[in-house]
Design a protein around this motif. Structure first.
Motif, mmCIF file in Angstrom:
data_model
loop_
_atom_site.group_PDB
_atom_site.id
_atom_site.type_symbol
_atom_site.label_atom_id
_atom_site.label_comp_id
_atom_site.label_asym_id
_atom_site.label_seq_id
_atom_site.Cartn_x
_atom_site.Cartn_y
_atom_site.Cartn_z
ATOM 1 N N UNK A 110 0.861 -1.186 0.000
ATOM 2 C CA UNK A 110 0.000 0.000 0.000
ATOM 3 C C UNK A 110 0.895 1.233 0.000
ATOM 4 N N UNK A 111 0.755 2.071 -1.041
ATOM 5 C CA UNK A 111 1.642 3.208 -1.201
ATOM 6 C C UNK A 111 0.964 4.233 -2.094
ATOM 7 N N UNK A 112 1.426 5.470 -2.024
ATOM 8 C CA UNK A 112 0.903 6.525 -2.882
ATOM 9 C C UNK A 112 1.605 6.431 -4.233
ATOM 10 N N UNK A 156 10.809 2.470 -4.334
ATOM 11 C CA UNK A 156 10.278 1.129 -4.097
ATOM 12 C C UNK A 156 11.397 0.094 -4.138
ATOM 13 N N UNK A 157 12.307 0.250 -5.100
ATOM 14 C CA UNK A 157 13.424 -0.687 -5.202
ATOM 15 C C UNK A 157 14.303 -0.618 -3.963
ATOM 16 N N UNK A 158 14.653 0.589 -3.528
ATOM 17 C CA UNK A 158 15.588 0.748 -2.409
ATOM 18 C C UNK A 158 14.953 0.402 -1.064
ATOM 19 N N UNK A 159 13.759 0.975 -0.796
ATOM 20 C CA UNK A 159 13.180 0.848 0.542
ATOM 21 C C UNK A 159 12.347 -0.418 0.726
ATOM 22 N N UNK A 180 2.113 8.862 8.738
ATOM 23 C CA UNK A 180 3.563 8.740 8.858
ATOM 24 C C UNK A 180 4.005 8.415 10.279
ATOM 25 N N UNK A 181 3.198 8.758 11.264
ATOM 26 C CA UNK A 181 3.558 8.400 12.637
ATOM 27 C C UNK A 181 3.423 6.897 12.854
ATOM 28 N N UNK A 182 2.372 6.304 12.298
ATOM 29 C CA UNK A 182 2.163 4.864 12.437
ATOM 30 C C UNK A 182 3.024 4.076 11.462
ATOM 31 N N UNK A 183 3.256 4.636 10.277
ATOM 32 C CA UNK A 183 4.071 3.977 9.249
ATOM 33 C C UNK A 183 5.121 4.965 8.754
ATOM 34 N N UNK A 184 6.217 5.102 9.486
ATOM 35 C CA UNK A 184 7.233 6.105 9.121
ATOM 36 C C UNK A 184 7.895 5.843 7.769
ATOM 37 N N UNK A 185 7.834 4.610 7.283
ATOM 38 C CA UNK A 185 8.440 4.318 5.986
ATOM 39 C C UNK A 185 7.633 4.881 4.827
#
Length: 228
Positions: A62-64, A73-76, A156-161
């Motif tokens: 799940x991502x914007x 996406x490749x790196x993280x 971002x607080x719940x999912x900082x990545x």
């Protein structure tokens, strides 16, 4: 019988749609009744690692898609979270990204340009909501499918990545060279080498050293024998 089997398939399919795969059963249709029953439900067998379908894992990302780039996406996600070393990313019939020493300079340039684009602006219609991309690394024998879900805003607080990755990540195997797994330093002493020789054993070989009296060898101080 076909109608009964079709009905059982629908029942199990409903469990999958309701996200209750743990309640799914595998049912045998018996030719002869057993304890007065023709249907025998059992727990499903575990996935077969040799099966091409069973061994393929599927993760949900799940991502914007309008803001996140392929490079991110490749790196993280793929390298950092999924531990893939040299990923190849395929969307339909389009190779979006690939790494390796065998790439031509023009291929490297194309993949570098793709890594700077947002997911939805990639070739092949882009990666949008419910797009499925194939991620693989042949050196690690790694294969999985990534289902991408577009999310406008992630806490971002719940999912900082900045993304949410759901599902069981398959284990990536050790790299292989010429069809054989690379030996790790800690593997060097795992096995003892056995050498077979045609000659006699050391214990059977005559010693070239002078024999020493056992009592003399075990004595704490040297003895002097005087012979008259």
């Amino acid at each position: 019988t076909n109608a009964i089997v079709a009905g059982l398939i629908v029942v199990e399919g409903i469990k999958i749609l309701e996200k209750q795969p743990s309640k799914a059963l595998m049912t045998y249709v018996l030719q002869f009744p057993s304890n007065g029953k023709l249907l025998q439900p059992v727990e499903p067998a575990p996935p077969n690692e040799r099966c091409y379908v069973c061994r393929r894992s599927q993760l949900v990302l799940s991502i914007d898609t309008s803001r996140a780039t392929l490079g991110r996406v490749v790196a993280d996600v793929i390298k950092k979270r999924m531990s893939v070393n040299s990923p190849s990313i395929i969307l339909g019939d389009n190779i979006l990204y690939e790494e390796g020493d065998s790439l031509e300079p023009d291929e490297t340039e194309i993949y570098l340009r793709n890594s700077k684009k947002s997911l939805r602006d990639l070739p092949g219609g882009g990666i949008t909501h419910n797009s499925i991309i194939a991620v693989s690394d042949y050196e690690q024998h790694f294969e999985c499918e990534l289902v991408v879900c577009h999310v406008d805003g992630i806490d971002e607080e719940e999912h900082p990545d900045g993304f949410i990755l759901e599902g069981k990540i398959p284990d990536a195997k050790a790299e292989e060279t010429n069809g054989e797994r690379k030996r790790k330093p800690e593997d060097e002493d795992d096995d003892d080498d056995v050498v077979v020789t045609a000659g006699p054993l050391d214990s059977e070989r005559p010693s070239k050293k002078p024999r020493i009296d056992e009592d003399v060898a075990n004595a704490e101080e040297p003895r002097v024998e005087i012979v008259l």
